[in-house]
Structure formats: C-alpha cells, structure tokens
Motif scaffolding. Structure first.
Motif, mmCIF file in Angstrom:
data_model
loop_
_atom_site.group_PDB
_atom_site.id
_atom_site.type_symbol
_atom_site.label_atom_id
_atom_site.label_comp_id
_atom_site.label_asym_id
_atom_site.label_seq_id
_atom_site.Cartn_x
_atom_site.Cartn_y
_atom_site.Cartn_z
ATOM 1 N N ASP A 232 -4.401 4.200 4.887
ATOM 2 C CA ASP A 232 -3.670 4.713 3.717
ATOM 3 C C ASP A 232 -4.579 4.795 2.482
ATOM 4 O OD1 ASP A 232 -1.562 5.436 2.044
ATOM 5 O OD2 ASP A 232 -0.752 3.407 1.887
ATOM 6 N N ASN A 237 -4.763 3.688 -4.155
ATOM 7 C CA ASN A 237 -5.163 2.442 -3.498
ATOM 8 C C ASN A 237 -6.622 2.078 -3.780
ATOM 9 O OD1 ASN A 237 -2.733 1.607 -2.416
ATOM 10 N ND2 ASN A 237 -2.961 2.854 -0.569
ATOM 11 N N ASP A 252 -4.166 -2.468 -0.501
ATOM 12 C CA ASP A 252 -3.097 -2.037 0.398
ATOM 13 C C ASP A 252 -3.610 -2.009 1.844
ATOM 14 O OD1 ASP A 252 -0.825 -1.126 1.519
ATOM 15 O OD2 ASP A 252 -0.774 0.809 0.493
HETATM 16 MG MG MG Z 1 0.463 1.833 1.641
#
Ligand code: MG
Ligand code: GN1
Length: 396
Positions: A232, A237, A252
């Motif tokens: 992700d 992030n 994350d």
């Molecule tokens: Mg995530």
C-alpha cells in the motif's frame, strides 16, 4: 462501512499505552480508508516505550477486523518486517544528513502489543515519526522523487527477507482476477443502479475484462517472482521531513506480505502521478502526469535499480495501468455492495472514488507510448533486453 468510536473509548485505549495522567490530546489522524487512526500527544518525558522526551506523540489505531480478520499474524509480520528493516538499516549508508526511521510497536502497560476493549475492538499503538508529515497528494517533482526513493529503499532493505516467512494477511489482496470475479458475483446478486455514473463504471470494467490476468499470468509462467512487498505504498504513507522535505519513513505496514514488486510500483505511481488525489469530485479532470512518473521512478531506481530484471521492466507499464484499474474496480464493487469494506462519508463516495481511478486508467492508456519511453530511458537499456539483470541483487 461507517465506524463510530466515542471519545471516551479512544481515551481509554490511549491510556493502555501511555499513563493516563500524561495524555494531553487525542485527535483523528490521516485519511485511512480502513483502520481508525489517532495521534496521541503525551506530556512530559520518560514514558515507558516512548524513549524519553524526544517523542511526545504516538499513533493509536483501532484495527478494522472486518478487513484484517486475523490480527495476530498481522502483528507478527509487523515485528518480523520492522526488525529486519532495523537490522539492515544499520549496515546501509544513506548519504549525508539523511535519516530513515522504522515505526516501533508500543506495548501496553502490562506488556502486550494490543488491547481488546470491552466491545472486542482491537487497539494497538506505534511510535510516531517526529518532525515529519504525511501529505495527501503529490506536491511537486521533488516530492515525487522522494516518494519513489522511499519505496526503493524499502524494497532494497527487504530484498533479503524471505517472503515465505511472512503470513499473507489479506489473501488475494492484489490479484485483480479475484476482484473481477467478486464484482461479477455482486453485480449478479445486487444489480446496479441506472445512473450515468454507474453506467460509465460498468463500461470501464467491461472494456478491460480480458486483460486483468496480465501480472498473475506472468507470475504463473515464472516470469515474475514473489518478493516481500509493502502492499500500500501510496503517497500519504510516505512520511516526509518537515524541514527538508526528504522521505524519512514508509508507514502503514499491515499489508507487508509476499507479492510482486509490480503491485507496489503500480500503486505508488497511480497514487503519485495523480496530483488531484483520490478524493476529487470532478473526476473528469483527473490525469496521469508522466513527468511525475519519471521523477518517482528515478527516485525508486536510485535505491532499487540493481534489483529489477529486464522482465521486471517489461511489466512496469502494465502494473501502473492494472493497479489503477484494480483500485477502481474495488471501489466500484464496494459501492454496489453497499460500502462494506472502505470507510465512507456518504453513500456515493466509493462510486466517485471508482470513477477517479477509471479516469486515471484511461489517462495511463492514452499515454502508453510516453510512459513506456520513460521506463525504457530509465532502465538504461533502450532495447529492454530480457533477462539483462536477472539474478542481480540490491547493492544497498
Ligand atoms: Mg493502508
Ligand atoms: C486502503 O486504509 P488505507 O487508506 O491505508 C486500502 C488500499 C488502497 C487505499 C486507497 C487494506 O488503504 O489497498 O489502495 O485504501 N487498504 C486495504 O486509498 O485495503
């Protein structure tokens, strides 16, 4: 899914990880679509697990256990991956003045890595990366390069972690054919409304059905191999230093799992090359920016270039196109299903999000030649000879 968590519950959870008398403030943090995330500000120094005064914050999360049904293997992956990152980091030179940080799992006052509240919600806490921020959309070419750098460094540091020792926390997570099958089932079961937006989404899916196997087929034929991936790596992030804008952490880590690096590169590019972001209402204006793509890939390859094989390069264009489409398909299906997976503000939000990703996919497709030329330039091999770098490992 609309989650509501009352203030008292959040404070009670925060108090498990930091002495209650020291909690100064608890605020919602970030724009996560799955977990509920809060920033806890603590007063004073010498808190256990917060390593003294330099760290006045911690991240508190209520895990979405409808999505991640088994939090234990997820926490085990987190320990394995952060431990590995920290060990590798000790032997890597980042260059003058650069820092790179790895979030730490914080323990409750009785030494556990999570707390179950009386309703059964699963709470955990992580160290906050201080003096850094997460930006929702890409700001400029410099930021783009840093986002790519972050993913490249992350892949490089994990390149010698055997993906086989990690649990698959979300089976089928980036396997697009599975999402298509689920979409078909939902459509058959629940049907779709008559709006022009829904019709547009249905058309986008119908036009691309035949091609969704592209990465999985290459994997099945042994052309692409499983590695340890982030899962992700979207723009928000990547934490960037508040003072100098350099990437300082990739956070994350719940979807760190065995996968193709193509899922990550595709996800990073579909997110980083869309300067309008994922939540824009005027979805028709969304565009994939090839210059941002060049900057992200440059940053990525500066750390991970030695690792990609000629065959890996061959599939990069498909990865960008596929992951944008896949996310559109996931949002669209969730809209049809009644918003059971992604958190939403209102009923239409997932439909809009889907249209943004479908529009982005079209923009990628209409610039195929340009994007392929950028990949070719950066691969340093105009003919993209297959197998050129096969088997080489990361230098750093
Ligand atoms: Mg995530
Ligand atoms: C979700 O929760 P968040 O925002 O970190 C999703 C990603 C999507 C992303 C789109 C576990 O991530 O796959 O790309 O939304 N995470 C999961 O914004 O499904």
């Amino acid at each position: 899914m609309v989650y509501t968590t009352r203030k008292g519950e959040i404070r009670a959870a925060a108090a498990q990880f930091a002495p209650p008398g020291r909690i100064f403030q608890v605020q919602p943090y970030g724009q996560g679509n799955v977990h509920d995330t809060f920033l806890v500000t603590v007063r004073g120094a010498h808190l256990r697990d917060l390593e003294a005064a330099g760290e006045p914050h911690l991240i508190l999360q209520r895990l979405n256990t409808r999505v991640f049904r088994r939090p234990e293997p997820l926490m085990a992956n987190l320990r394995t991956c952060t431990g590995h990152l920290r060990r590798r980091l000790a032997g890597v030179s980042l260059g003058l003045g650069r820092r790179w940080e790895v979030p730490r799992v914080l323990l409750t006052r009785d030494g556990r890595d999570h707390w179950l509240d009386p309703e059964g919600s699963y709470w955990r806490a992580l160290s906050f990366i201080e003096n850094a921020q997460s930006l929702e959309v890409i700001q400029d070419l410099e930021h783009a390069r840093e986002v790519g750098y972050a993913l490249g460094l992350f892949h490089a540091l994990l390149s010698d972690l055997d993906p086989g020792i990690l649990a698959d926390t979300l089976p089928g997570f980036h396997q697009t054919p599975g999402y298509l099958q689920h979409f078909d089932e939902v459509l058959t079961r629940q049907g779709a409304g008559p709006s022009p937006e829904v019709a547009s989404g249905l058309r986008s899916i119908a036009q691309r059905r035949g091609w969704v196997e592209v990465l999985e087929a290459a994997r099945a034929r042994g052309r692409l191999k499983l590695r340890t991936i982030h899962g992700d790596p979207k723009v928000n992030n990547v934490m960037v230093d508040r003072a100098n804008g350099q990437a300082v952490a990739l956070v994350d880590l719940d979807t760190v799992m065995p996968g193709l690096v193509h899922y990550d590169i595709g996800d990073c590019l579909r997110s980083g090359c869309n300067p309008l972001g994922e939540e824009i209402e005027s979805w028709e204006t969304v565009r994939f920016d090839p210059e941002l793509c060049r900057a992200i890939l440059r940053g990525y390859l500066s750390r991970a270039g030695g690792f990609l094989t000629g065959t890996d390069y061959e599939y990069l264009y498909d990865a960008i196109r596929l992951i944008a489409f896949e996310l559109g398909l996931r949002f669209f299906t969730d809209y049809l299903e009644g918003n059971v997976y992604f958190k939403v503000r209102d009923r239409e939000q997932n439909l809009l999000r889907a249209l943004v990703q479908f529009r982005l996919t079209e923009s990628v497709e209409s610039q195929e030649k340009t994007i392929r030329a950028i990949i070719r330039d950066l691969s340093g091999d105009p003919g993209q000879r297959p197998h050129r770098k096969r088997g080489r490992t990361y230098p750093g």
